[in-house]
Structure formats: C-alpha cells, structure tokens
Design a protein around this motif. Structure first.
Motif, PDB file in Angstrom:
ATOM      1  N   THR A  58       0.852  -1.187   0.000  1.00 60.17           N
ATOM      2  CA  THR A  58       0.000   0.000   0.000  1.00 60.17           C
ATOM      3  C   THR A  58       0.883   1.230   0.000  1.00 60.17           C
ATOM      4  N   ASP A  59       0.737   2.058  -1.020  1.00 59.62           N
ATOM      5  CA  ASP A  59       1.448   3.339  -1.027  1.00 59.62           C
ATOM      6  C   ASP A  59       0.453   4.425  -1.426  1.00 59.62           C
ATOM      7  N   GLU A  60       0.976   5.615  -1.790  1.00 58.62           N
ATOM      8  CA  GLU A  60       0.050   6.729  -2.054  1.00 58.62           C
ATOM      9  C   GLU A  60      -0.851   6.463  -3.252  1.00 58.62           C
ATOM     10  N   ARG A  61      -0.476   5.474  -4.089  1.00 59.57           N
ATOM     11  CA  ARG A  61      -1.341   5.164  -5.231  1.00 59.57           C
ATOM     12  C   ARG A  61      -2.384   4.108  -4.870  1.00 59.57           C
ATOM     13  N   GLY A  62      -2.470   3.741  -3.583  1.00 58.28           N
ATOM     14  CA  GLY A  62      -3.455   2.744  -3.177  1.00 58.28           C
ATOM     15  C   GLY A  62      -2.825   1.366  -3.164  1.00 58.28           C
TER      16      GLY A  62
END
Ligand SMILES: Cc1cc2nc3c(=O)[nH]c(=O)nc-3n(C[C@H](O)[C@H](O)[C@H](O)COP(=O)(O)O)c2cc1C
Lengths: 144, 624
Positions: free
Chosen positions: B366-370
């Motif tokens: 999970t990162d800032e792009r989902g």
C-alpha cells in the motif's frame, strides 16, 4: 468495470433496468450488472457480433466513464438465464417486485458451468463493487 | 420675416437662446430651453446676475467683457450645475456656449446673445473614453509586469509563425542580445533532434487554427539543452460558432526539465523492475487492489505456455489441480478483502500438462497510489520429491528395524527350547556318567556356566525387543513404592543370596507418570546390576530414592557400594550393546543399553557416577 459520472438515483437505475431488460431480451443478451456508489461492473453473454456492438454502445454511454474490459472469451454455453441487476436502492420497497432485480446479497448461485477462474472473477468484481462482506449465496464454493 | 414669426422659431429651437441687454445684462428674449437651463422664471428686464444664481462668476465676467469689447467668445463643454427637479442635488451638465455681442449706440440696448447647446452626452462619452484609456494603460502595465515577472517565457506569433512579441525571459534564458533576430535565431536554438518536429507541429496548428502543446529542448545560455513545455492558443474573434481565422497565437513556455528527468527515471525504474521480474525463473505477477492480475512475467508465459492475455485477470486458478481450485479461489478472495498475505502449496500445470508443486505467495503493498499485490510462485517440486523419497526410505528403514527386532525376538525365543534341552541332556549326562579325571570336574563347571550365560543373553535379547515394543505404550501415574516392591520380589533369590540391604526413599516424589512395563524394566535392570556387581568383601547396601529436580522434574537414583566401574564420560555413559564392564561376571551388557534406549525414547537421560572399588550411583532424569 466502470465509474458512473454522477451517482445514479433509484429512478435512473429503474429506467436502466427496464430498458436493458427489454433490449437484452430482444437481442438474446444475458448476464448481470452490479451497481453501488458509482461503481459498476457488468457481465454479458450473447452472440459475438451482438456483444461486440453492445459493448461499443455501452462504452460510449455518457452516464459512466473509465470503462474497461476485463476479459472477453468464447463460451460453450451460457451461465445466466436472463439479464439482471443487483444494487441497493434507497427505497427497496419499490423494487421487490421488479423482474430481474436483486439485492446484492440475494444474487443467486453461480452455475457450475462457469469455470472457477470465471466464478472467482465475478466474485472479485462483486467484492470490488459492493465492498467485502457481501457474500451471496454463490461464491466459488457453490460452483464446485 | 415678421418679428413674431422669428420669435416663434427661436422659441422652439432645441438650443438655449437668450439676449442680455444693458450694463447690468438684463433679460431680453429667453426661449424655453434657456429658461429651463437657468432654472425657471426669467422675467424680462431683470438683471441676469441677480436672478440666475447658477451662473458661475467667471462666466459672468466673460459676458461683461464680450459686451464691452464687442468680440464674440465660444466656450466648449462648459459645465453648469443644473438644478434638479424639486430641489434634488444639482447634476452637472455640459454646454457649448456661444457669446455674441449685440452692437448698439444705445447703452441700454448694447448687450449680448447667449447661445447654449447641451453637449452633456458627448462630454460624458469623452470622459468615459478617457477613463477607459487610463484603465487600459493600467491593465497594460499590469500585464507587462506579470508577463515579465512570471517564471515563463511568453510570446505572440502571427499566422505565418513570425514572432511578434517575446517576453524578456526568453533573452535571459537563451542569453541572446536584445538585438537578436528572433525569427532567425529561435529555430537554431531548438535541439536538432526536436527541431523538425516542433516546426512542423506549430505550423500544422497554425494552419488548422488550433492551439498547441508540446515539449522540446531549447539551448540555454550555458549551452545546456533544457526541456520546455510550449503551449499556445489562437486569439479568436467573431462569434462562437463562426469565428474568424485567427491572426495571432499567444503562448507560454515552461521549463519542465526536472519533471521530465524524474518521469524518465520512474519509467526507467519501472522498465528495470520489469526486466528483473522477467529474468527471474519464477512465476511473478502483480494484481490490482481488486485482486485482478494485471501483469505476469516472462517466465509465467514460458511455464504455462499461455500469454498474459490468455490467462486473464483470474486465469491462474485454472492452472491448479482441479481439486484445489475452489479452496485457492476462496482464500484469494478473502485475502483481497482483508489485505492478509496469501500463501499456499499447490500443484500447478506446466505447458506440457505435467503438474509441479509450487509455493504461491502474495503480499499487498500500500502506497500513495493505493493498494496493489505482488505475487510469486516458486517451483518446489524437486524439494517435494526429495522429501517424498526420504520419507519412503525412512519408512523402509523403520520397517527393516521392526523386522530385525522380530527376528531377534523369534531367534532368542526359538533358541530357548534347544538350550533347555541341552541343559537337560547335560544334567542327565552328569548324573549318569562318571568321570575319572579330576580335571573333568572343572570342565563340567565351565560348561554349566556357559549354558547359564547363554540363557541370560537370550533372556535379555528378548527383553530388549519387548521393551522396544512397549516404548509406544500409554503412560499412567504409578506409585514407585509398589512397582519397586514387585521388582524386588522378582529378584528375591539374588537378594537373599547376597544378603543385600535395600533402602527405599520415595517420600519426596512418590509417583511417576510413565509406561508401566518400561518403569519395571528400568528398576529391574538397575537393581539387578547393583546386586550383580556387589563387592565380594562387604554386605551390599542399595538405596533407591526419588526426588524432584530444581525445575520440578522427577528424578530417580539407585546407589550401591559395589565394584564400581571405569567411566569415559559421566553425563554420556555411552553404553554400548554387549559392552561388558566386568568380564568375569555373568551378564550380557544388554541391560544398560536397554535402559538408555527406554529413558531417552521417553524424553529423559541417564547419568552415572562411579568410583572403582567403592560403588556406583545411577541417576535417571525421567524428563528433560
Ligand atoms: C452501465 C451501463 C450498462 C448498460 N448495459 C446495457 C445492456 O446490457 N444492454 C443494453 O441494451 N443497454 C445497456 N446500456 C445502455 C446503453 O448504453 C444505451 O444507452 C442503450 O442501449 C440505448 O441505446 P439506443 O438509444 O442506441 O438504443 C447500459 C448503460 C450503462 C451506463
């Protein structure tokens, strides 16, 4: 799968249901559509030429965007008897009697004719539309 | 023309007309518009100055001078505050005033003609134009400041692509002198690899009357080529649906070099990762937040013989052993819903139809792009096969071992009867035959002893195998005192012969959970050993005691004052089968070996301390 351009009201959904039931019955198209909070997913079965043209028409429909096709494959037999829709109406009373309408958790079991990979795809897509926790009577177990 | 007629005409002129006569400028003829201008009543003969308060002082002065000098005067756009209706605030109105002297010998008849044309509308328009001009100049200045301070190059080109204007930033950026010929130089500063494309694209946009947006490299003052984004829109006139052909394009250029470098790095990073994934001889894939696979690596295609297209977003599950597909699918749906990692051992079909064992693992990132999923299927078929082979061999060994035990048991059992017969025959021989040679007696004694020893060995071998079988027997709480008494009862002949003194101390740990037969074997061996290796010169003293270790585990100790023995290592007695400590004494050595087998199989160990000629102490730690 696609995203509604703006949330569809009960009336919008009812109109879509009526129109699709009529036209799909005429064109011998079967399948199911899931809708929730602007998330849309649909599976359609039919003659290749009919399906191709219908997909083009649906993709151009201004009510939704981000339309993308997950899989397209030829099948030996259909898995759906008719065309139906599953969603959560605000006023569920009005929908109980409508032909081809299901509440998300009432969607009937996927028939065994569907390969597990395809049944799983339908389950994943339904989970993506309705969120986790909506386990209907089908799910992959039933198709074994 | 009759006087009356003239007056009528004058009265209806759309301009104010009045005659003012005599040194005091008394009202003469005043037409209606002039009356309105002066604010109502203009009684003939009244002095203009007294009556018309609205007339400013300077105008009055000019009037007097015109009358005096006889020179006409015209004032343009003169402002007179006209009294509004019913005492409203006076509104300024503008007039063109003509003052025409009326010559006469008669002092009283000399005066002037006042002619006033209302030019308020024109004047207001003029003023508005003036204000607009000011505003335009202000906006102009603002625009200039903005275009010249923004960190962008702004420009205007005409339909032929000639540069009409470029902001000073262009000169700062390129380092060109202000005298540079823009149209000649600009294309030369574009990177040779981009030049043709840029010129073509801009010309195409101008020909089509549309805007443009493209990126290209322009040479900076230091000779470095930097990426710029050039965007321009046509200036459109005419109506919305029928616009004129544009004559100018206005645009701006922004430096996007760093963004581009970053995007390039990202692209390169992704390409490298993909290359890496494609080079690994494992099945690697990624999936969307919804759990739909959107990438399979090169090896997946090689292993399965299917393209990513053919596999589709869920096709992997179809490669598993049909019996395992539903379970795997359910598990995957669950993991996607909860974000839990996926792991499983599955048989997976290769392109040639052969199924090979794979370890499938997937984890959610999970990162800032989902969220998204990374998965790998590792071929563990060889390990799996190896394990199966080992298991088979182990099973075989265990079976062989069991067969051997059975054989030993059967052999010892089967040998018992012939031995029995042999002893019977030997006893019979001794009884009936008579031997003359006294040496014969010694030989007879040796035969007797050998038969005895053979009997013990056979017995011990059978006991070993028996105990081996009982290792798997269930455990139960056992009173140590009771079992020990039973064992001592079995040994009573030996005890009586040796006159041994045996002390039991079980108060500290009276019970033990153990296999009953095993416990009996252990006690029997330890006690019979102590009796067997008693010191010939003293009364045997044997102590059997139980207690709990510091960690609360039961311990048994058997101590004697016998012969003692030579030890290699106290904590690892390493009793070998048939190893004899005291060859002059009967006993097979099987006993200690058996002891150790039992105790270690049940999770404990045996320790021994001994001093030659003084005695031995065995300590059984039942459990670790
Ligand atoms: C999400 C979505 C799904 C649709 N599914 C169908 C469908 O299955 N069958 C159908 O006839 N029209 C479907 N439509 C409607 C078509 O896009 C189109 O509006 C309809 O067929 C009427 O087209 P026509 O006016 O050309 O006859 C769908 C529209 C949307 C937004």
């Amino acid at each position: 799968m696609s995203r509604a351009v703006r949330p569809l009201s009960d009336q919008d959904l009812q109109e879509l249901l009526a129109q699709c039931r009529r036209d799909n019955a005429r064109d011998n198209v079967t399948g199911i559509l899931f809708y929730s909070h602007g998330n849309i997913a649909q599976l359609i079965e039919g003659e290749p030429a009919v399906i191709e043209a219908l997909f083009q028409k649906i993709a151009r429909d201004g009510r939704h965007s981000h339309v993308h096709k997950l899989v397209e494959k030829s099948i030996k037999q259909r898995s759906f008897a008719d065309w139906s829709m599953a969603f959560h109406p605000l006023e569920s009373e009005a929908f109980h009697e409508l032909a081809g309408f299901f509440l998300p958790h009432q969607v009937p079991a996927m028939p065994g004719t569907l390969a597990i990979a395809d049944a799983m795809l339908v389950d994943l897509v339904r989970q993506a539309v309705f969120g986790p926790g909506i386990s209907s009577q089908d799910s992959v177990t039933a198709s074994v | 023309m009759r006087d009356q007629q003239l007056q009528d005409i004058l009265r209806h002129m759309p301009a104010g007309i009045a005659t003012l006569l005599g040194p005091e400028l008394r009202y003469g003829f005043v037409n209606a518009p002039m009356q309105a201008l002066l604010g109502g009543e203009t009684p003939e003969g009244q002095p203009f100055a007294e009556h018309a308060k609205v007339i400013p002082h300077d105008l009055l002065e000019v009037m007097r001078q015109v009358r005096q000098s006889g020179r006409p005067y015209v004032a343009k756009g003169y402002c007179l505050p006209l009294a509004g209706p019913a005492g409203d605030a006076p509104t300024p109105r503008y007039y063109d005033l003509a003052l025409e002297p009326i010559q006469s010998e008669n002092e009283e008849e000399r005066g002037l003609l006042l002619f006033a044309v209302d030019v308020t509308a024109q004047e207001e328009a003029r003023q508005r134009a003036h204000e607009l001009a000011l505003e335009t100049r202000r906006l102009d200045a603002r625009l200039r400041v903005l275009t010249e301070t923004a960190p962008q190059i702004t420009f205007t080109v005409d339909a032929d692509g000639r540069c009409e204007y470029v902001s000073p930033q262009w000169y700062y950026f390129t380092g060109q002198p202000p005298t540079a010929d823009l149209n000649a130089i600009w294309p030369l500063l574009i990177h040779p690899d981009d030049r043709l494309r840029v010129l073509y694209q801009s010309e195409a946009a101008r020909a089509a009357g549309t805007g443009w947006s493209y990126e290209y490299r322009l040479r900076r003052h230091d000779g470095q080529y930097r990426w710029l984004l050039s965007r321009a829109l046509p200036e459109l006139h005419g109506t919305h649906d029928k616009p004129d052909k544009p004559a100018y394009w206005h645009g701006a250029m922004t430096e996007v070099h760093d963004q581009r470098a970053l995007a390039d790095a990202l692209r390169r990073g992704e390409a490298e990762l993909r290359f890496l994934a494609d080079s690994i001889p494992q099945l690697i894939w990624t999936a969307t937040a919804e759990g739909l696979i959107d990438y399979y690596n090169q090896h997946t295609a090689e292993y399965t013989g299917l393209t990513g297209e053919e596999l589709g977003p869920t096709g992997w599950v179809g490669l598993l052993d049909p019996a395992e597909q539903a379970g795997a699918a359910r598990r995957w749906i669950h993991c996607v819903a909860t974000g839990e990692s996926y792991e499983g051992l599955f048989r997976m079909r290769r392109h040639d139809g052969q199924y090979r064992w794979h370890l499938i693992r997937a984890r959610q990132l999970t990162d800032e792009r989902g969220p998204c999923w990374f998965g790998a299927c590792t071929d563990v078929d060889d390990q799996h096969r190896l394990r199966e082979v080992l298991q088979t061999q182990y099973d075989e060994l265990a079976r062989t071992n069991r067969d051997l035990d059975t054989f030993v048991y059967a052999a010892s059992h089967d040998l018992k009867q012939p031995l029995h017969n042999l002893r019977g025959l030997f006893d019979e021989l001794r009884r009936t035959a008579s031997f003359d040679d006294p040496e014969q007696e010694v030989i007879l004694g040796m035969v007797d002893e050998a038969l005895q020893q053979l009997d013990t060995t056979l017995h011990d071998l059978a006991a070993t195998v028996q105990a081996q079988r009982q290792l798997t027997a269930p455990t139960e709480p056992i009173q140590l005192a009771g079992v020990t008494e039973e064992v001592l009862l079995g040994l009573r002949t030996q005890i009586q012969e040796a006159q041994a003194n045996i002390i039991l101390e079980f108060e500290a740990a009276p019970t033990l959970v153990y296999g009953r037969a095993n416990l009996r074997s252990v006690l029997h061996n330890l006690l019979s050993n102590a009796l067997k290796f008693a010191h010939p010169e003293r009364v045997p003293h044997i102590t059997v005691a139980s207690h709990l270790s510091p960690v609360g585990q039961p311990v048994l100790m058997v101590q004697d004052n016998g012969l003692g023995m030579r030890l290699k290592d106290a904590s690892d007695p390493a009793f070998q089968l048939f190893e004899r400590q005291h060859p002059q004494l009967a006993g097979a050595g099987v006993g200690l070996y058996l002891l150790q087998r039992i105790i270690s199989s049940r999770g404990g160990h045996l320790e021994v301390t001994s001093t030659l000629g003084e005695g031995t102490a065995f300590t059984v730690y039942w459990f670790e």
